[in-house]
Design an enzyme around this catalytic site. Structure first.
Site, mmCIF file in Angstrom:
data_model
loop_
_atom_site.group_PDB
_atom_site.id
_atom_site.type_symbol
_atom_site.label_atom_id
_atom_site.label_comp_id
_atom_site.label_asym_id
_atom_site.label_seq_id
_atom_site.Cartn_x
_atom_site.Cartn_y
_atom_site.Cartn_z
ATOM 1 C CB THR A 56 10.637 10.923 -44.698
ATOM 2 O OG1 THR A 56 9.712 9.834 -44.534
ATOM 3 C CG2 THR A 56 11.339 10.791 -46.050
ATOM 4 C CB CYS A 57 8.288 12.699 -40.501
ATOM 5 S SG CYS A 57 7.093 12.993 -41.822
ATOM 6 N N GLY A 201 11.831 24.495 -42.446
ATOM 7 C CA GLY A 201 11.951 23.583 -43.573
ATOM 8 C C GLY A 201 10.695 23.526 -44.417
#
Length: 429
Positions: A56-57, A201
Site C-alpha cells: 500500500t502507500c 481509485g
C-alpha cells in the site's frame, strides 16, 4: 516450518524508499510466484512454501511460511534478500529499514495491521480491504497453503472483533480529511477554488467526498480511462478529463490531489513550472498520496507550490489520538488472546505427521493380525480361540514398542517414560 513477516512501513522508511519497494497491483501475483520460487531453491519444496504480499502507500510486507534450512533466521535473511533482489536494490541499502518478525510476532503484526493499530491513521478501515485484496491475489497465484490461509482467516476474524467491540475507529481523522485541513491553511475558502483529482481509485474517491463537502468552485477528475473518470465525477457534479490533457489543463487548478498506480511520476517539474507561470504565480496546493509518487519531489521546491506527500499528512491525522488510547488497550488485549490461540494451533500442527505415522503403523499391525486370524478360521480353528489369539496378538504388538523403550532407557529418561506411558495408554498406576 518458519512463519514470518518481513517489510517496511511509514514508521521505518521514508516514502523515497517505500516507493522503490512497492509492488504494482498488477504484479502482485507474479511477485508471489517469484517469492515461492525463491524460497523453493535448495532443499525446500516449492509445493509447501507459502507467500502473500501486501503493498500500500504506507507499507510493503511479505508474509511467508516456508521450510528453508537453517531455521527462522535463515528464512528471514532469505526473505529480505528476495525483496532487495526483486526491486534491484542493494541489500545493504534496504536491510536497515526492514522489520523482521518471526513466528508469533508475525501473527501479532498481521492482526494489528488488519485491525488498524499499525496504520498512520489509527483505526482506519481501508487497510482491512487492502489486506483482503492481497490475500485474494496470493490465493489466485497459488501462494496460500495451510498456514497462511489459516492465519489470514483468523486475521480477518480478529479485525472484525476489534472493530465491533472497541471504539478504535472513533474520533479518527482520515488522510482525506487531513488533506482538506491543510488546503484550508492555504486558501481561506475552498468554495472559491478549482479542485483537480488525478486517478479514480478508492483513495481519490474518499478525498473527493471530503473536498466536495466544501462546495469547491469546480471539481474535476483526471484519469487514464475517461469513462471511469466520468463515472466518479458524475457523483460529485464534476467533470472528467484524460490524463493526456494535464499539461494543458493543470494551470486551471488551485488544488491538486493525486493517487494513481503509476510506477513513474505523472506530473514533472517542467509541467508545474509552466502551470505556475500561466497562473502568474498564484499559489497551488498539491497532495501526492501515491506510492510510488505521482509528482516529482523537485516540485516542492517551487516558491508558489505547497506540495505534501503521504508522510507529510502524518502529523495532521494524530488528532483525537488521546481519545482512542483506551480502545487501543482493549484491542491489544483481544489480539494477544487470539495470537496465543493461533500459536496453539501451530503447535498442534507439528504433531500431525507423528499422529499420521502412528495411525499408519497401527493399521498395518491390525491388518496383519486380522489376516492371521482369517487364515486360522479358514483352517477350521474354533472362533473363540481365534478371537483370543487376535486380541493377544494386537495387545502384544502395540505394547512391544513402549516396553522396549522403557527397557532400554536409563535414569531420568526412564522416569519420564514411566510417568508418560500411563497417560498415553490411559491406564491407572
Amino acid at each position: 516450518m518458519q512463519l514470518l513477516a518481513v517489510g517496511l512501513n511509514h514508521t521505518t522508511a521514508p516514502v523515497s524508499l517505500r516507493e522503490k519497494v512497492a509492488f504494482p497491483a498488477d504484479q502482485i501475483g507474479q511477485a508471489v510466484a517469484s517469492a515461492r520460487a525463491w524460497f523453493g531453491r535448495g532443499a525446500s519444496s516449492l509445493a509447501s512454501d507459502e507467500a502473500a504480499i501486501l503493498s500500500t502507500c504506507n507499507r510493503t510486507e511479505l508474509y511467508a511460511a516456508n521450510h528453508i534450512p537453517g531455521g527462522v533466521e535463515a528464512a528471514i535473511d532469505s526473505t529480505a534478500h528476495f525483496l532487495a533482489q526483486y526491486h534491484s536494490l542493494p541489500y545493504a541499502e534496504l536491510r536497515p529499514y526492514l522489520y523482521t518478525l518471526p513466528q508469533e510476532n508475525a501473527v501479532r503484526h498481521a492482526f494489528r495491521v488488519a485491525s488498524g493499530l499499525d496504520s498512520m491513521v489509527l483505526g482506519e478501515p481501508q487497510i482491512l480491504g487492502q489486506m483482503k485484496d492481497a490475500v485474494r491475489q496470493a490465493e489466485a497465484a497459488g501462494g496460500l497453503g495451510t498456514y497462511l490461509h489459516q492465519m489470514f482467516q483468523r486475521t480477518f476474524a480478529v479485525a472484525k472483533e476489534v472493530r465491533t467491540t472497541t471504539e478504535i475507529g472513533a474520533h479518527s481523522v482520515s488522510m482525506a480529511a487531513a488533506a482538506v485541513r491543510l488546503a484550508q491553511r492555504i486558501f481561506d475558502k475552498i468554495s472559491h477554488q478549482n479542485v483537480l483529482f488525478i486517478g479514480a481509485g478508492e483513495m481519490i474517491e474518499l478525498c473527493a467526498t471530503h473536498f466536495a463537502a466544501q462546495n469547491p468552485k469546480t471539481l474535476t477528475i483526471a484519469n487514464r480511462t475517461l469513462e471511469r473518470g466520468e463515472a466518479l465525477a458524475h457523483r460529485f457534479n464534476g467533470h472528467a478529463i484524460r490524463l493526456a490533457e494535464l499539461p494543458d489543463q493543470l494551470a486551471k487548478y488551485d488544488i491538486v490531489v493525486s493517487c494513481t498506480a503509476s510506477s513513474l511520476p505523472i506530473i514533472g517539474l517542467g509541467m508545474v513550472e509552466r502551470a505556475i507561470k500561466a497562473r502568474r504565480h498564484k499559489p497551488m496546493f498539491m497532495v501526492d498520496i501515491a506510492v510510488p509518487r505521482d509528482i516529482e519531489s523537485e516540485v516542492g521546491r517551487l516558491d508558489d507550490v505547497f506540495l505534501y506527500t503521504v508522510d507529510d499528512l502524518g502529523a495532521a491525522v494524530q488528532t483525537g489520538l488521546e481519545n482512542r488510547q483506551a480502545a487501543v488497550a482493549q484491542a491489544e488485549a483481544i489480539i494477544e488472546t487470539r495470537v496465543q490461540s493461533f500459536m496453539h494451533w501451530i503447535d498442534s500442527r507439528a504433531v500431525v505427521p507423528v499422529i499420521q505415522e502412528l495411525r499408519e503403523t497401527s493399521e498395518a499391525v491390525r491388518m496383519a493380525e486380522l489376516e492371521r486370524a482369517r487364515k486360522l478360521l479358514a483352517k477350521g480353528e474354533d472362533i473363540d480361540i481365534v478371537l483370543e489369539a487376535l486380541s493377544k496378538g494386537l495387545t502384544a504388538k502395540f505394547l512391544h514398542g513402549p516396553q522396549q523403550a522403557l527397557h532400554n532407557a536409563q535414569g531420568d529418561e526412564r522416569a519420564r517414560l514411566a510417568a508418560l506411558l500411563p497417560q498415553l495408554f490411559r491406564t491407572k498406576r
